[in-house]
Design an enzyme around this catalytic site. Structure first.
Site, short mmCIF file in Angstrom:
data_model
loop_
_atom_site.label_atom_id
_atom_site.label_comp_id
_atom_site.label_asym_id
_atom_site.label_seq_id
_atom_site.Cartn_x
_atom_site.Cartn_y
_atom_site.Cartn_z
CB SER A 157 -0.85 -0.01 1.26
OG SER A 157 -1.39 1.27 1.54
CE1 TYR A 186 -4.59 -1.57 4.65
CE2 TYR A 186 -3.05 0.23 4.37
CZ TYR A 186 -3.91 -0.70 3.83
OH TYR A 186 -4.07 -0.78 2.46
N1 LIG Z 1 -8.90 -1.05 -1.81
C1 LIG Z 1 -7.94 -0.16 -1.63
O1 LIG Z 1 -8.17 1.07 -1.70
C2 LIG Z 1 -6.53 -0.60 -1.39
C3 LIG Z 1 -5.48 0.34 -1.40
C4 LIG Z 1 -4.19 -0.07 -1.16
C5 LIG Z 1 -3.93 -1.41 -0.90
N2 LIG Z 1 -4.96 -2.30 -0.89
C6 LIG Z 1 -4.66 -3.69 -0.60
O2 LIG Z 1 -5.13 -4.48 -1.67
C7 LIG Z 1 -5.53 -5.76 -1.17
C8 LIG Z 1 -6.97 -6.04 -1.57
O3 LIG Z 1 -7.79 -5.00 -1.05
P1 LIG Z 1 -9.36 -4.99 -1.26
O4 LIG Z 1 -9.79 -3.58 -1.22
O5 LIG Z 1 -9.73 -5.85 -2.41
O6 LIG Z 1 -9.82 -5.68 0.10
P2 LIG Z 1 -11.12 -6.60 0.39
O7 LIG Z 1 -11.38 -6.47 1.84
O8 LIG Z 1 -12.21 -6.30 -0.58
O9 LIG Z 1 -10.56 -8.06 0.07
C9 LIG Z 1 -9.74 -8.75 0.96
C10 LIG Z 1 -10.09 -10.21 0.83
O10 LIG Z 1 -9.23 -10.97 1.69
C11 LIG Z 1 -10.00 -12.06 2.19
N3 LIG Z 1 -9.44 -12.61 3.41
C12 LIG Z 1 -9.41 -12.02 4.64
N4 LIG Z 1 -8.88 -12.87 5.52
C13 LIG Z 1 -8.56 -14.01 4.86
C14 LIG Z 1 -7.99 -15.25 5.25
N5 LIG Z 1 -7.63 -15.49 6.52
N6 LIG Z 1 -7.81 -16.20 4.31
C15 LIG Z 1 -8.17 -15.98 3.03
N7 LIG Z 1 -8.73 -14.82 2.60
C16 LIG Z 1 -8.92 -13.85 3.51
C17 LIG Z 1 -11.38 -11.45 2.44
O11 LIG Z 1 -12.38 -12.46 2.53
C18 LIG Z 1 -11.54 -10.52 1.25
O12 LIG Z 1 -12.25 -11.14 0.19
C19 LIG Z 1 -5.33 -5.70 0.34
O13 LIG Z 1 -4.07 -6.22 0.67
C20 LIG Z 1 -5.37 -4.22 0.62
O14 LIG Z 1 -4.73 -3.86 1.81
C21 LIG Z 1 -6.25 -1.92 -1.12
#
Ligand SMILES: NC(=O)c1ccc[n+]([C@@H]2O[C@H](COP(=O)([O-])OP(=O)(O)OC[C@H]3O[C@@H](n4cnc5c(N)ncnc54)[C@H](O)[C@@H]3O)[C@@H](O)[C@H]2O)c1
Length: 275
Positions: A157, A186
């Site tokens: 991130s 985070y």
């Molecule tokens: N969305 C954003 O704005 C953003 C920005 C920067 C970084 N990110 C990073 O991108 C990645 C995806 O983000 P997102 O927005 O799609 O998040 P999200 O919450 O939509 O998806 C995360 C997924 O991880 C799964 N998960 C959680 N615990 C788990 C476990 N123990 N085993 C298996 N699966 C598990 C959840 O069920 C979920 O489907 C993350 O690492 C997030 O930190 C997101």
């Protein structure tokens, strides 16, 4: 090589942890669009009907969903077994799963503020974001190392590089000690993933496994306008990301287009960390 050949993933098996989430689904679509076979490994896998033609339209005819909990070593071993049973191999692992608390809607700030964050929450967030990435890398990356070829992409991130600007989460009418914040876990998870990236990249360089990170900025979804404006003010491009704006970077890192890159962090943040 033509650009489409450079980014080609034809026949490559790409396991995406957190594949059922907002960005995981987009990574899977991008992989399928480049000819690859996405495997969505997620704790919430029951949201998908893999036999539904719409699933195959989106993710390709050979795509699948594997319910898993990446914090559990036995489930991670079972994930590898299921992938190898079904496809005979694994080519790419995207460590994308995370606990993503929605701070801007926080009603119970005690669970996110540093002073009161429950230690159970600390363990739970690190278990998914760091321990899960470590276990998947060790098991699925280990298989790629044994075969002498593979790629790992760790999803970090912009907050792996900078501290959160807690002012953007403030809600009017609350005392300072009651303001919602981005939790410390985070930052710790995302910064830790960069360390894991460099460690694995050097550990497995001679084994043919490349390991890189991507550091995305925030994606615009249904956040309140005021929050979006505050965050956009911190971003030179003046806006949050669209949900499809990481697809190019993911394909670059997964494919041979990045063949001379390992141990690096690709920052795709609209310029936020340049300010
Ligand atoms: N969305 C954003 O704005 C953003 C920005 C920067 C970084 N990110 C990073 O991108 C990645 C995806 O983000 P997102 O927005 O799609 O998040 P999200 O919450 O939509 O998806 C995360 C997924 O991880 C799964 N998960 C959680 N615990 C788990 C476990 N123990 N085993 C298996 N699966 C598990 C959840 O069920 C979920 O489907 C993350 O690492 C997030 O930190 C997101």
């Amino acid at each position: 090589m033509r650009p489409d050949q450079l980014f080609d993933l034809t026949g490559r098996v790409v396991v995406i942890t957190g594949g059922a989430g907002l960005l995981g689904q987009r990574h899977a679509e991008a992989v399928a669009g480049a000819g690859g076979i996405p495997v969505l490994a997620d704790a919430r896998a029951d949201t998908f009907m893999t036999e539904d033609p719409r699933f195959k339209d989106r993710f390709g005819p050979q795509a699948t969903v594997i319910p898993t909990d990446i914090t559990d070593p036995l489930r991670v071993d079972a994930l590898l077994e299921a992938v190898v049973d079904r496809y005979g191999r694994i080519d790419v692992l995207i460590n994308n799963a995370a606990n993503n608390p929605k701070v801007e809607a926080a009603s119970d700030v005690r669970s996110s503020r540093l002073e009161t964050l429950p230690v159970e929450q600390w363990h739970a967030d690190l278990a998914v974001g760091l321990t899960g990435a470590f276990l998947c890398s060790r098991v699925l990356g280990g298989e790629m190392a044994r075969r002498g070829k593979g790629v790992i992409v760790n999803v970090a991130s912009d907050l792996a590089l900078i501290g959160p600007d807690q002012r953007i989460y403030r809600e009017p009418g609350r005392l300072d000690a009651q303001q919602p914040v981005k939790p410390v876990t985070y930052s710790v998870v995302k910064a830790g993933l960069l360390g894991l990236t460099r460690y694995l990249a050097t550990y497995w360089a001679e084994a043919g496994v490349r390991v890189n990170a991507i550091s995305p900025g925030g994606v615009r979804t249904d956040q309140p306008d005021e929050f979006v404006q505050r965050l956009s003010n911190l971003i030179p491009l003046g806006r949050m990301a669209r949900v499809d704006e990481y697809e190019g970077a993911i394909l670059f890192l997964c494919s041979d287009a990045s063949s001379y890159m390992t141990g690096a962090n690709l920052v795709v943040d609209g310029g936020r960390t340049a300010w």
